[in-house]
Design a protein around this motif. Structure first.
Motif, PDB file in Angstrom:
ATOM      1  N   ILE A  89       0.477   0.060  -1.731  1.00  0.00           N
ATOM      2  CA  ILE A  89      -0.413   0.271  -2.750  1.00  0.00           C
ATOM      3  C   ILE A  89       0.075   1.112  -3.793  1.00  0.00           C
ATOM      4  N   PHE A  90       0.513   2.195  -3.594  1.00  0.00           N
ATOM      5  CA  PHE A  90       1.019   3.190  -4.796  1.00  0.00           C
ATOM      6  C   PHE A  90       2.199   2.602  -5.430  1.00  0.00           C
ATOM      7  N   GLU A  91       2.945   1.748  -4.797  1.00  0.00           N
ATOM      8  CA  GLU A  91       4.149   1.149  -5.487  1.00  0.00           C
ATOM      9  C   GLU A  91       3.514  -0.162  -5.984  1.00  0.00           C
ATOM     10  N   LYS A  92       2.506  -0.541  -5.836  1.00  0.00           N
ATOM     11  CA  LYS A  92       2.039  -1.735  -6.652  1.00  0.00           C
ATOM     12  C   LYS A  92       2.399  -2.847  -6.392  1.00  0.00           C
ATOM     13  N   LYS A  93       2.624  -2.961  -4.895  1.00  0.00           N
ATOM     14  CA  LYS A  93       3.247  -4.140  -4.235  1.00  0.00           C
ATOM     15  C   LYS A  93       1.934  -4.823  -3.534  1.00  0.00           C
ATOM     16  N   SER A  94       1.158  -5.421  -4.175  1.00  0.00           N
ATOM     17  CA  SER A  94      -0.124  -5.986  -3.634  1.00  0.00           C
ATOM     18  C   SER A  94       0.219  -7.031  -2.368  1.00  0.00           C
ATOM     19  N   GLU A  95       1.329  -7.855  -2.639  1.00  0.00           N
ATOM     20  CA  GLU A  95       1.378  -9.125  -1.697  1.00  0.00           C
ATOM     21  C   GLU A  95       1.958  -8.068  -0.246  1.00  0.00           C
ATOM     22  N   GLN A 103       3.908   9.843  -1.999  1.00  0.00           N
ATOM     23  CA  GLN A 103       2.798   9.253  -2.606  1.00  0.00           C
ATOM     24  C   GLN A 103       2.065  10.245  -3.419  1.00  0.00           C
ATOM     25  N   ILE A 104       2.356  11.499  -3.524  1.00  0.00           N
ATOM     26  CA  ILE A 104       1.823  12.130  -4.305  1.00  0.00           C
ATOM     27  C   ILE A 104       2.180  12.013  -5.849  1.00  0.00           C
ATOM     28  N   GLU A 105       3.167  11.625  -6.303  1.00  0.00           N
ATOM     29  CA  GLU A 105       3.580  11.437  -7.721  1.00  0.00           C
ATOM     30  C   GLU A 105       2.763  10.013  -8.291  1.00  0.00           C
ATOM     31  N   ASN A 106       2.213   9.332  -7.527  1.00  0.00           N
ATOM     32  CA  ASN A 106       1.927   8.012  -7.951  1.00  0.00           C
ATOM     33  C   ASN A 106       0.662   7.662  -8.552  1.00  0.00           C
ATOM     34  N   TYR A 107      -0.277   8.807  -8.285  1.00  0.00           N
ATOM     35  CA  TYR A 107      -1.497   8.420  -8.675  1.00  0.00           C
ATOM     36  C   TYR A 107      -2.046  10.045  -9.222  1.00  0.00           C
ATOM     37  N   LEU A 139      -6.467  -4.501  -3.254  1.00  0.00           N
ATOM     38  CA  LEU A 139      -6.129  -5.572  -4.562  1.00  0.00           C
ATOM     39  C   LEU A 139      -6.391  -4.670  -5.856  1.00  0.00           C
ATOM     40  N   LYS A 140      -7.532  -3.955  -5.769  1.00  0.00           N
ATOM     41  CA  LYS A 140      -7.908  -3.228  -7.052  1.00  0.00           C
ATOM     42  C   LYS A 140      -6.952  -1.964  -7.130  1.00  0.00           C
ATOM     43  N   TYR A 141      -6.240  -1.453  -6.281  1.00  0.00           N
ATOM     44  CA  TYR A 141      -5.310  -0.298  -6.352  1.00  0.00           C
ATOM     45  C   TYR A 141      -3.891  -0.532  -6.565  1.00  0.00           C
ATOM     46  N   ALA A 142      -3.615  -1.901  -5.860  1.00  0.00           N
ATOM     47  CA  ALA A 142      -2.292  -2.271  -5.692  1.00  0.00           C
ATOM     48  C   ALA A 142      -1.889  -3.344  -6.969  1.00  0.00           C
ATOM     49  N   ALA A 143      -2.846  -3.460  -7.530  1.00  0.00           N
ATOM     50  CA  ALA A 143      -2.679  -4.465  -8.695  1.00  0.00           C
ATOM     51  C   ALA A 143      -1.732  -3.891  -9.677  1.00  0.00           C
ATOM     52  N   SER A 144      -0.807  -4.880 -10.390  1.00  0.00           N
ATOM     53  CA  SER A 144       0.225  -4.195 -11.166  1.00  0.00           C
ATOM     54  C   SER A 144      -0.469  -3.934 -12.482  1.00  0.00           C
TER      55      SER A 144
END
Length: 331
Positions: A218-224, A287-291, A326-331
């Motif tokens: 999710i943090f890396e925006k890999k929704s699939e 994960q701390i740096e992603n959001y 999907l809300k948070y993993a979307a690119s």
């Protein structure tokens, strides 16, 4: 520490008359009990001199068992498992508490419990008259070193990094990890060196490990990838509400660590304050740096809304969780 004192008792074969083992690590409880039996009771007389009580226990019968002389052995052991004595606030155990002061020298009385209430009179009595030994889950680095020793007993080699991978895949209990060591050893056949591929081929990741992977995706925006991981958990029959609880817990840890970081508190110190294990901190740090904090707070708020919607029947659990991912993993 009490565990260090107990290890001295083991190494010197000089035991007190009263012990309380407590905590979640069942492997160590069994190991230390077996060690005590081997050292305290004459070989071949275990059936006569190891007495085990479980469940509802008559304290009078327990005291009588302790008073009885051992047969063909200098000492005997009386083991009491999950008695409930140490959580029952309304229990009256005055006879047993008084007996703690006069346990015969030929008897070693050991209570084994999952949880205790340190405020109870009976717990305080054992602390005063005997030795309390807390057996928590071991730290990840200690488990990795133990895994290396475990494979060595099967004439296999594993380096620290690969051993740490196995620990990450598993729940923290040593019994489960040891079972995986046995499975991997059987799978390897004549091979001597344990590789990451052996672990990946044989070991089913724990739900907690999958949750970390899910949040990473999710943090890396890999929704699939995130959706595949979520559905993997559904295939393992993991209830959506439990998945949601674990996701919310991890988000909260990331949020609190990020807040501490912004205040200039070193992450290891913040983790110790929040009682986050070192190997968990290692994962959360990624994960701390992603959001930013505002996004993390909004994600936590959305988790709470989804939880309420599920509980009130307004939201289908699977659909709601998929929409959140999907809300948070979307690119």
């Amino acid at each position: 520490m009490s565990i260090e004192i107990f290890k001295e008792h083991l190494s010197g074969n000089k035991f007190d008359s009263l012990y309380l083992f407590y905590g979640p690590e069942e492997f160590l409880k069994k190991k230390y009990l077996d060690n005590m039996v081997d050292l305290s009771i004459e070989k071949g007389t275990e059936a006569l001199n190891k007495i085990v009580f479980k469940g509802e226990i008559d304290t009078g019968k327990l005291i009588e068992a302790c008073r009885t002389m051992p047969f063909f052995s200098e000492r005997k052991m009386v083991i009491v498992k999950n008695s409930g004595f140490f959580k029952n606030k309304s229990g009256n155990y005055e006879d047993l508490i008084s007996f703690f002061s006069v346990i015969p020298s030929h008897t070693i009385l050991v209570f084994v419990e999952d949880e205790i209430d340190a405020r109870l009179k009976i717990t305080k009595a054992i602390k005063e008259k005997g030795l309390m030994v807390e057996l928590e889950y071991q730290k990840a680095d200690e488990l990795a070193k133990w895994v290396m020793k475990g494979f060595k007993t099967f004439n296999k080699e594993i380096d620290y990094k690969t051993a740490s991978l196995l620990v990450e895949y598993c729940e923290p209990g040593m019994t489960g990890i040891y079972n995986e060591i046995e499975k991997i050893t059987a799978y390897m056949g004549e091979e001597k060196k344990v590789q990451a591929r052996h672990i990946e081929d044989v070991v089913t990741k724990s739900i907690k490990a999958i949750i970390f992977d899910l949040l990473d995706a999710i943090f890396e925006k890999k929704s699939e990838k995130a959706m595949v991981l979520f559905r993997d958990m559904l295939n393992l029959r993991e209830p959506v509400p439990r998945i949601l609880v674990m996701v919310a817990w991890q988000l909260r840890m990331v949020l609190e660590l990020k807040a501490c970081q912004q205040k200039g508190i070193p992450l290891p110190k913040a983790a110790a304050r929040l009682k986050i294990a070192p190997f968990v901190l290692k994962k959360l740090t990624r994960q701390i740096e992603n959001y930013d904090i505002d996004t993390l707070k909004k994600a936590m708020e959305d988790c709470h809304k989804l939880d309420l919607g599920i509980k009130t029947g307004q939201i289908d659990p699977q659909t709601g969780m998929e929409m959140l991912i999907l809300k948070y993993a979307a690119s």
